[in-house]
Scaffold this motif. Structure first.
Motif, PDB file in Angstrom:
ATOM      1  N   ASP A   1       0.855  -1.277   0.179  1.00  0.00           N
ATOM      2  CA  ASP A   1      -0.157  -0.089   0.011  1.00  0.00           C
ATOM      3  C   ASP A   1       0.855   1.244  -0.017  1.00  0.00           C
ATOM      4  O   ASP A   1       0.512   2.345  -0.735  1.00  0.00           O
TER       5      ASP A   1
ATOM      6  N   GLU B   1       2.323   1.973  -3.654  1.00  0.00           N
ATOM      7  CA  GLU B   1       1.316   2.455  -4.605  1.00  0.00           C
ATOM      8  C   GLU B   1       1.078   3.732  -4.089  1.00  0.00           C
ATOM      9  O   GLU B   1       0.817   4.576  -5.074  1.00  0.00           O
TER      10      GLU B   1
ATOM     11  N   THR C   1       1.656   7.114  -6.944  1.00  0.00           N
ATOM     12  CA  THR C   1       0.423   8.007  -7.283  1.00  0.00           C
ATOM     13  C   THR C   1       0.828   9.161  -6.541  1.00  0.00           C
ATOM     14  O   THR C   1      -0.163  10.205  -6.940  1.00  0.00           O
TER      15      THR C   1
ATOM     16  N   ARG D   1      -3.350  18.215 -10.530  1.00  0.00           N
ATOM     17  CA  ARG D   1      -3.716  16.833 -10.337  1.00  0.00           C
ATOM     18  C   ARG D   1      -4.913  16.543 -10.565  1.00  0.00           C
ATOM     19  O   ARG D   1      -5.832  17.609 -10.129  1.00  0.00           O
TER      20      ARG D   1
ATOM     21  N   ILE E   1      -9.713  12.793 -10.644  1.00  0.00           N
ATOM     22  CA  ILE E   1      -9.883  11.200 -10.557  1.00  0.00           C
ATOM     23  C   ILE E   1      -8.619  10.840  -9.940  1.00  0.00           C
ATOM     24  O   ILE E   1      -8.405   9.998  -8.921  1.00  0.00           O
ATOM     25  N   ARG E   2      -7.322  11.414 -10.013  1.00  0.00           N
ATOM     26  CA  ARG E   2      -6.199  10.996  -9.267  1.00  0.00           C
ATOM     27  C   ARG E   2      -6.153  11.485  -7.918  1.00  0.00           C
ATOM     28  O   ARG E   2      -5.810  10.603  -7.239  1.00  0.00           O
TER      29      ARG E   2
ATOM     30  N   ASN F   1      -8.657  11.524  -5.838  1.00  0.00           N
ATOM     31  CA  ASN F   1      -9.641  10.543  -5.379  1.00  0.00           C
ATOM     32  C   ASN F   1      -8.894   9.398  -5.198  1.00  0.00           C
ATOM     33  O   ASN F   1      -9.111   8.434  -4.094  1.00  0.00           O
ATOM     34  N   LYS F   2      -8.160   8.967  -6.227  1.00  0.00           N
ATOM     35  CA  LYS F   2      -7.234   7.693  -5.999  1.00  0.00           C
ATOM     36  C   LYS F   2      -6.525   7.891  -5.037  1.00  0.00           C
ATOM     37  O   LYS F   2      -6.233   6.686  -4.169  1.00  0.00           O
ATOM     38  N   MET F   3      -5.756   8.689  -4.765  1.00  0.00           N
ATOM     39  CA  MET F   3      -4.602   9.004  -3.728  1.00  0.00           C
ATOM     40  C   MET F   3      -5.570   8.792  -2.235  1.00  0.00           C
ATOM     41  O   MET F   3      -4.844   8.261  -1.276  1.00  0.00           O
TER      42      MET F   3
ATOM     43  N   GLY G   1      -7.954   7.338  -1.682  1.00  0.00           N
ATOM     44  CA  GLY G   1      -8.600   6.275  -1.673  1.00  0.00           C
ATOM     45  C   GLY G   1      -7.502   5.303  -0.974  1.00  0.00           C
ATOM     46  O   GLY G   1      -7.519   4.282   0.056  1.00  0.00           O
ATOM     47  N   LYS G   2      -6.120   5.325  -1.346  1.00  0.00           N
ATOM     48  CA  LYS G   2      -4.793   4.887  -0.986  1.00  0.00           C
ATOM     49  C   LYS G   2      -4.480   4.838   0.548  1.00  0.00           C
ATOM     50  O   LYS G   2      -4.085   4.166   1.117  1.00  0.00           O
TER      51      LYS G   2
ATOM     52  N   LYS H   1      -6.924   3.155   2.465  1.00  0.00           N
ATOM     53  CA  LYS H   1      -6.592   1.754   2.317  1.00  0.00           C
ATOM     54  C   LYS H   1      -5.249   1.243   3.336  1.00  0.00           C
ATOM     55  O   LYS H   1      -5.344   0.470   4.215  1.00  0.00           O
TER      56      LYS H   1
END
Length: 206
Positions: free
Chosen positions: A162, A165, A169, A178, A181-182, A184-186, A188-189, A192
């Motif tokens: 994790d 990843e 990102t 940024r 989408i990117r 929200n991805k970060m 989310g990570k 996580k």
């Protein structure tokens, strides 16, 4: 005499061709048997995979989010802990560090929520030094019995993955904003990673 010679020739020819036919028949039978064995083994393997796939969600439901998708992870309530090792200074220090790592993941998320263009790469590398983090995780892992470690080892790998990843990102190129989408991805990570630490710390005594 001619009749005797003809019979002799025919008998010799039959004797010559018979082994070949027998061999072909044997090879054919062997091929069919091999194919049947292969299909039997394939069916058994498929049944085993089907059972494994159905069992994994059941384990995840039983133990909540801890180790979801990881059949080796046990229920934290059943973890066997060596209290003597737990009370050592090294383990207590590593425990404290792990809590700080979990807090750092949540802190980075907060920074991103306040500033979508924040360059958090340096913070990720600062707070999650791989060699130090791995050392703390392995130190704490010594308090568990062998069966519990089979699950916590999996959680340790999840944490390290994790972080890798998240760092990948987090990079931002100059002059290129940024995207949402990117972002929200970060975020989310970060969530996580925080959950991964919480899953691991769930095995620790309260």
């Amino acid at each position: 005499m001619k009749f005797f010679l003809l019979v002799t020739i025919l008998t010799s020819a039959a004797a010559f061709t018979s082994p070949t036919q027998t061999t072909r028949t044997s090879v054919s039978l062997n091929a069919e048997a091999s194919r049947a064995d292969f299909l039997k083994q394939a069916s058994s393997a498929a049944a085993g995979l089907a059972f494994f796939a159905s069992a994994t969600p059941a384990n995840a439901a039983k133990y909540g989010s801890v180790g979801k998708g990881s059949p080796l992870v046990l229920d934290p309530k059943t973890a066997e802990i060596d209290k003597e090792i737990l009370e050592t200074a090294a383990v207590q220090k590593s425990f404290s560090n792990l809590k700080q790592y979990a807090a750092a993941a949540k802190s980075i998320k907060t920074v991103l929520q306040k500033n979508s263009q924040a360059n958090v790469g340096p913070e990720v590398r600062k707070y999650f030094d791989f060699s130090r983090l791995r050392g703390d995780l392995n130190t704490v892992n010594t308090i568990f019995d062998e069966d519990t470690q089979k699950g916590t080892d999996r959680l340790i790998r999840n944490i390290l993955q994790d972080i890798t990843e998240l760092e990948a990102t987090s990079n931002i190129k100059e002059g290129i904003p940024r995207s949402e989408i990117r972002l929200n991805k970060m975020i989310g990570k970060c969530d996580k990673l925080a959950r991964a630490f919480d899953d691991y710390l769930a095995f620790a005594p309260k």
